[in-house]
Enzyme design. Sequence first.
Site, PDB file in Angstrom:
ATOM      1  N   GLU A 261       0.823  -1.213   0.000  1.00 28.87           N
ATOM      2  CA  GLU A 261       0.000   0.000   0.000  1.00 28.87           C
ATOM      3  C   GLU A 261       0.857   1.263   0.000  1.00 28.87           C
ATOM      4  OE1 GLU A 261      -3.011   0.038  -0.605  1.00 28.87           O
ATOM      5  OE2 GLU A 261      -3.826  -1.894  -0.019  1.00 28.87           O
ATOM      6  N   ARG A 265       0.530   3.710  -3.265  1.00 32.52           N
ATOM      7  CA  ARG A 265      -0.136   5.002  -3.050  1.00 32.52           C
ATOM      8  C   ARG A 265       0.877   6.124  -2.830  1.00 32.52           C
ATOM      9  NH1 ARG A 265      -5.973   3.650  -0.306  1.00 32.52           N
ATOM     10  NH2 ARG A 265      -5.801   1.409  -0.480  1.00 32.52           N
ATOM     11  N   ASP A 394      -4.108 -10.259  -8.507  1.00 34.18           N
ATOM     12  CA  ASP A 394      -4.368  -9.252  -9.547  1.00 34.18           C
ATOM     13  C   ASP A 394      -3.193  -8.440 -10.105  1.00 34.18           C
ATOM     14  OD1 ASP A 394      -4.267  -7.895  -7.106  1.00 34.18           O
ATOM     15  OD2 ASP A 394      -6.250  -7.024  -7.228  1.00 34.18           O
ATOM     16  N   GLU A 528     -12.013  -0.602 -10.637  1.00 36.18           N
ATOM     17  CA  GLU A 528     -11.555  -1.554 -11.661  1.00 36.18           C
ATOM     18  C   GLU A 528     -12.426  -1.625 -12.916  1.00 36.18           C
ATOM     19  OE1 GLU A 528     -11.739  -2.229  -8.407  1.00 36.18           O
ATOM     20  OE2 GLU A 528      -9.609  -2.317  -7.888  1.00 36.18           O
TER      21      GLU A 528
HETATM   22  C1  DMJ Z   1      -6.428  -0.048  -5.260  1.00 32.59           C
HETATM   23  O1  DMJ Z   1      -5.760   0.340  -4.118  1.00 32.59           O
HETATM   24  C2  DMJ Z   1      -5.472  -0.657  -6.243  1.00 32.59           C
HETATM   25  O2  DMJ Z   1      -6.081  -0.661  -7.477  1.00 32.59           O
HETATM   26  C3  DMJ Z   1      -5.068  -2.052  -5.886  1.00 32.59           C
HETATM   27  O3  DMJ Z   1      -4.332  -2.677  -6.886  1.00 32.59           O
HETATM   28  C4  DMJ Z   1      -6.238  -2.923  -5.534  1.00 32.59           C
HETATM   29  N1  DMJ Z   1      -7.465  -2.270  -5.394  1.00 32.59           N
HETATM   30  C5  DMJ Z   1      -7.572  -0.951  -4.898  1.00 32.59           C
HETATM   31  C6  DMJ Z   1      -8.881  -0.341  -5.356  1.00 32.59           C
HETATM   32  O4  DMJ Z   1      -9.904  -1.211  -5.487  1.00 32.59           O
END
Ligand code: DMJ
Length: 639
Positions: A261, A265, A394, A528
Amino acid sequence: MVFRKLPGVSASGMGLRLSQKFVFLLFLSGLVTLCFGALFFLPDSVRLKRIFLSKTEIQPVTVGSGSENDVREHLKRPKEQGMTSAKGETGTKGKSLSRKPSVSHEATEERLAGGKAQEDLTLSRSKTESASERATSSDRGANSDTFSYQKFRGCLLKAPLGRDNGKPGDPQTNERREKVKEMMKFAWDNYKRYAWGKNELRPLTRNGHIGNMFGGLRGASIIDSLDTLYIMGLMEEYNDAKEWVQTNLDLNSNGEASLFEVNIRYVGGLLSAYYLTGEELFKNKAMELGEKLLPAFNTPTGIPRGVINLGSGTIWSWGWASAGSSILAEFGTLHLEFVHLTELSNNPVYTEKVMNIRKLLNKIEKPHGLYPNFLSPVSGNWVQHHVSIGGLGDSFYEYLIKSYLMSDKTDDDAKRMYYGALEAIEANLVQKSPGGLTYMAEWRGGILDHKMGHLACFSGGMIGIGADDGAPEKRQHYLDLAAEITHTCHESYTRSATKLGPEAFRFDGGAEATATRLSDRYYILRPEVIESYMYMWRLTHDPKYREWGWEAVEALEQHCRVESGFSGIRDVYTMTVSHDNMQQSFFLSETLKYLYLLFSDDDLLPLEDWVFNTEAHPLPIIRKSCLQDETTQDKTVSK
Ligand code: DMJ
């Protein structure tokens, strides 16, 4: 009165024999050592420990803990896990700048173009990179002086913001774009009013949320918004955000953070802000933070653990991740940012760390060519066989194809791994429902779970942007697959009462793209599905993607907009909505940015020059040969 000296007794006041004194001293020193040693076993937060031990000496016991892509709030330390300790060498860089942060788009562009403005830039550079900072960098092999922002701009094919900031010619599309901008301003204003400096806004209770994902770092919504505000031309708001970074972003926190995270971010947000604006402040903060993440890799295999104490550098795995394992989507979602950290600092360590992850993944056996979600950072083996394109897996796949694209299509290893993984996914996970919907199931050791998470809906866009670079005969096949997945995700929205999609939807027991479990019915402002609309629009210009995006805007306005911001909802299948009281930072970073891009011309952040990290922060394609070319000039003005 006369004291008589007795035989065998010392003259000291205590009247002890020499041997007794020796034993006593021995006992005393043992006691002191014991007390000092006990300090190491106290938690980091105990004040006494901070007083007696310097940061770099604190190497406490590390035990497992956890973050899932979105079960991240549950930081727990299980008792049973073994210790891994890593020292965090905390940097001393990132001192605040004295220049008042107030710029417009035009001023930034002018400044980047040269002349008097160029002097300002040079001045700000010399202020930022003090002698001590340079010494700290070069001690670690870094040399940020070698990166030239002007040169980087000269290597872009197009101006980042396009001819007219991406303003679309068609009035209806422009109106829609303006609406999205208004939503951003509304979300931002309320965050600023009620939660300034906190990580997220709680729009119902009108206060801030800090949470425990960022290890004591603050202002997640600010960092996540910098680039969105900038590209939307919300310059007053951008300047407030920049000023906050300058004066308040304190990276010397001592809490437990999710490596993933913080990377996507904070590091991603700061890097993007730097590349878009040329402000050294953002670069310096990104590099300072990057250094703090390095101890996460101090494991026997170099596969990082998921949680790191940003102050002490202590690391551990998420409590819920079986047997102290690391998560594929977490250690596999560092590549883009870390390669850029090397680029900016000229310190190879960041790229080495992520290349080592790749090396290990290449080496180990993959069941049916698939990458399971959990890997042991100690043995380097898979811990169990759960495979998912949604949560836990993912963005690992996303970063493979984006690493290839970001390398100016030179990273052949990433390309090979991406197409190999996609083939395995198609062979094992891609399914067609009885109603004709294409979806990605999850795989549990050979058994399919016919469920698709909202998170997995990013894959439409991912497969779309990768369509051009696989085998030429598969190009149309990939474009079709991308369109089908995006269509299915759109169906998950249209089949709900609110026209927003659930967290997970199923294709069994008669269900077709609907949630069957109560616990899967929520929507937390995720991006998404809209992300895939944006990519598919850019790739095909099929107007339906803009229409679908507009449906989402209307639904967000109707169900998620509250008096003081935007909130997630607990059940997408009921019109009497219950709000979750959280305006996620990714709503500002991703959802609104992708919507804005969807209604903009393609020359706003053109895909020929930029890749978006998984938090939608744009990072430039690295054109090595151009960057190394002595004659490269900044051609910004003519672009
Ligand atoms: C985001 O923080 C990023 O896209 C992450 O890869 C997974 N999902 C959240 C938002 O849904």
